[in-house]
Design an enzyme around this catalytic site. Sequence first.
Site, PDB file in Angstrom:
ATOM      1  N   SER A  28       0.841  -1.198   0.000  1.00 34.95           N
ATOM      2  CA  SER A  28       0.000   0.000   0.000  1.00 34.95           C
ATOM      3  C   SER A  28       0.871   1.240   0.000  1.00 34.95           C
ATOM      4  O   SER A  28       2.025   1.209   0.443  1.00 34.95           O
ATOM      5  CB  SER A  28      -0.875   0.010   1.257  1.00 34.95           C
ATOM      6  OG  SER A  28      -1.513   1.249   1.415  1.00 34.95           O
TER       7      SER A  28
ATOM      8  N   TYR B 224      -1.986  -1.253  10.633  1.00 37.72           N
ATOM      9  CA  TYR B 224      -2.114  -1.603   9.211  1.00 37.72           C
ATOM     10  C   TYR B 224      -0.891  -1.124   8.409  1.00 37.72           C
ATOM     11  O   TYR B 224      -0.315  -1.885   7.622  1.00 37.72           O
ATOM     12  CB  TYR B 224      -3.386  -0.964   8.661  1.00 37.72           C
ATOM     13  CG  TYR B 224      -3.579  -1.123   7.175  1.00 37.72           C
ATOM     14  CD1 TYR B 224      -4.099  -2.303   6.646  1.00 37.72           C
ATOM     15  CD2 TYR B 224      -3.260  -0.095   6.283  1.00 37.72           C
ATOM     16  CE1 TYR B 224      -4.295  -2.444   5.274  1.00 37.72           C
ATOM     17  CE2 TYR B 224      -3.446  -0.223   4.919  1.00 37.72           C
ATOM     18  CZ  TYR B 224      -3.963  -1.402   4.417  1.00 37.72           C
ATOM     19  OH  TYR B 224      -4.153  -1.542   3.055  1.00 37.72           O
TER      20      TYR B 224
HETATM   21  P1  NAD Z   1     -11.562  -5.991   0.055  1.00 33.72           P
HETATM   22  O1  NAD Z   1     -12.192  -5.890   1.373  1.00 33.72           O
HETATM   23  O2  NAD Z   1     -12.441  -6.067  -1.114  1.00 33.72           O
HETATM   24  O3  NAD Z   1     -10.585  -7.245   0.008  1.00 33.72           O
HETATM   25  C1  NAD Z   1      -9.874  -7.694   1.140  1.00 33.72           C
HETATM   26  C2  NAD Z   1     -10.196  -9.163   1.323  1.00 33.72           C
HETATM   27  O4  NAD Z   1      -9.354  -9.710   2.350  1.00 33.72           O
HETATM   28  C3  NAD Z   1     -11.607  -9.452   1.780  1.00 33.72           C
HETATM   29  O5  NAD Z   1     -12.480  -9.564   0.684  1.00 33.72           O
HETATM   30  C4  NAD Z   1     -11.439 -10.772   2.500  1.00 33.72           C
HETATM   31  O6  NAD Z   1     -11.829 -11.841   1.658  1.00 33.72           O
HETATM   32  C5  NAD Z   1      -9.956 -10.893   2.751  1.00 33.72           C
HETATM   33  N1  NAD Z   1      -9.673 -11.176   4.150  1.00 33.72           N
HETATM   34  C6  NAD Z   1      -9.640 -10.307   5.185  1.00 33.72           C
HETATM   35  N2  NAD Z   1      -9.367 -10.981   6.325  1.00 33.72           N
HETATM   36  C7  NAD Z   1      -9.225 -12.278   5.991  1.00 33.72           C
HETATM   37  C8  NAD Z   1      -8.924 -13.468   6.711  1.00 33.72           C
HETATM   38  N3  NAD Z   1      -8.702 -13.436   8.041  1.00 33.72           N
HETATM   39  N4  NAD Z   1      -8.885 -14.639   6.051  1.00 33.72           N
HETATM   40  C9  NAD Z   1      -9.118 -14.690   4.710  1.00 33.72           C
HETATM   41  N5  NAD Z   1      -9.369 -13.589   3.970  1.00 33.72           N
HETATM   42  C10 NAD Z   1      -9.420 -12.413   4.610  1.00 33.72           C
HETATM   43  O7  NAD Z   1     -10.573  -4.754  -0.061  1.00 33.72           O
HETATM   44  P2  NAD Z   1      -9.359  -4.420  -1.063  1.00 33.72           P
HETATM   45  O8  NAD Z   1      -9.135  -2.987  -0.895  1.00 33.72           O
HETATM   46  O9  NAD Z   1      -9.585  -4.982  -2.389  1.00 33.72           O
HETATM   47  O10 NAD Z   1      -8.146  -5.151  -0.368  1.00 33.72           O
HETATM   48  C11 NAD Z   1      -7.216  -5.945  -1.072  1.00 33.72           C
HETATM   49  C12 NAD Z   1      -5.809  -5.574  -0.660  1.00 33.72           C
HETATM   50  O11 NAD Z   1      -5.527  -4.267  -1.101  1.00 33.72           O
HETATM   51  C13 NAD Z   1      -5.584  -5.581   0.848  1.00 33.72           C
HETATM   52  O12 NAD Z   1      -4.330  -6.192   1.122  1.00 33.72           O
HETATM   53  C14 NAD Z   1      -5.516  -4.108   1.175  1.00 33.72           C
HETATM   54  O13 NAD Z   1      -4.717  -3.868   2.313  1.00 33.72           O
HETATM   55  C15 NAD Z   1      -4.871  -3.575  -0.074  1.00 33.72           C
HETATM   56  N6  NAD Z   1      -5.008  -2.131  -0.271  1.00 33.72           N
HETATM   57  C16 NAD Z   1      -6.231  -1.577  -0.461  1.00 33.72           C
HETATM   58  C17 NAD Z   1      -6.310  -0.211  -0.635  1.00 33.72           C
HETATM   59  C18 NAD Z   1      -7.638   0.475  -0.819  1.00 33.72           C
HETATM   60  O14 NAD Z   1      -7.693   1.704  -0.796  1.00 33.72           O
HETATM   61  N7  NAD Z   1      -8.717  -0.242  -1.030  1.00 33.72           N
HETATM   62  C19 NAD Z   1      -5.170   0.578  -0.630  1.00 33.72           C
HETATM   63  C20 NAD Z   1      -3.934  -0.027  -0.462  1.00 33.72           C
HETATM   64  C21 NAD Z   1      -3.867  -1.390  -0.282  1.00 33.72           C
END
Ligand code: NAD
Length: 301
Positions: A194, A207
């Site tokens: 991130s 985080y």
């Molecule tokens: P999202 O909520 O759609 O996806 C995250 C997924 O993580 C969830 O759908 C869930 O299935 C899974 N998860 C969480 N805890 C879990 C567990 N204990 N066991 C199994 N699965 C688990 O959100 P996203 O934003 O698509 O997140 C995907 C990645 O992107 C993450 O690593 C997040 O940190 C990263 N990210 C997101 C952003 C943002 O702004 N959305 C920014 C930077 C990084």
Amino acid sequence: MTPEPVKNQYEMRDPLSQYPRPPFPRQPQPAPGLASAMDPTPDHGEDSYVGFGRLKGRRALITGADSGIGRAVAIAFAREGADVALNYLQVEDSDAEEVVKLIEAAGRKAVVIPGDLKDEAFCRALVQQAVDGLGGLDILVNNAGKQTAVEALADLSTEQFDATMKTNVYALFWVTKAALPHLPPGASIINTTSIQASEPSKNLVDYAMTKAAIANFTGSLAKQVAEKGIRVNAVAPGPYWTALQPSGGQPQESVTKFGEQVPLGRPGQPAEIAPLYVLLASQEGSYMTGNVYASTGGSLY
Ligand code: NAD
Ligand code: MG
């Protein structure tokens, strides 16, 4: 004004008006949240991602593949010709079912393996089930993540700290360790870090630490497995419109103006980051390893 839907990711568009801009409605949901409950509906490439066989015959395991960035990557991989094993939490079954339908509509195999990555034994079983279901493994996308905003360190509980570390860091270690013996030369591991790794927000202490750890792990592991012909990279998203944010990742006041602070003035949609994962997974990325590739709407990673 609602933007015209994107019909294909190669159509030239003004990125400022391509997708919805804040303000957004408040929309609290319990973690982990569902993509289906988001307003506006995120674009994961359902109607726009066009593939060209760049991953023909590859076998990929994607964690957090039900929603958000993981869903967009699953759709893109399938349309590029890959079979996909999806991990997510059981409570997200309804989101995952939509992804399975899209993978199958692309003519590819979907293997669903719900379960909690905080459990080491499950992480090992996940990899084994993916290998059994797909007949091997060529691509691992460590994408699942937990993000819960807390204003003051005094209010950050040991339970939350532990769950964030387990989900974002321990699971990455456990899943990758189990997957490595199965990966052939040419395989690719892609971790989701991130912008928080380099620009930590004051309310995301636990985080942001995990995201720095993920970027660092990417560097050491890439060096270690280079001699096996395995590449390891990370993708660093900026603000992306996913269920992670309204389900506790941000306070609701920030959800309403999510993405406003970056030069493009809006959040990214998951469909806009999937192409980076495709590039890193495919042979087009053959000289790319040990690095972090960012998609942030203009903030420097
Ligand atoms: P999202 O909520 O759609 O996806 C995250 C997924 O993580 C969830 O759908 C869930 O299935 C899974 N998860 C969480 N805890 C879990 C567990 N204990 N066991 C199994 N699965 C688990 O959100 P996203 O934003 O698509 O997140 C995907 C990645 O992107 C993450 O690593 C997040 O940190 C990263 N990210 C997101 C952003 C943002 O702004 N959305 C920014 C930077 C990084
Ligand atoms: Mg989800």
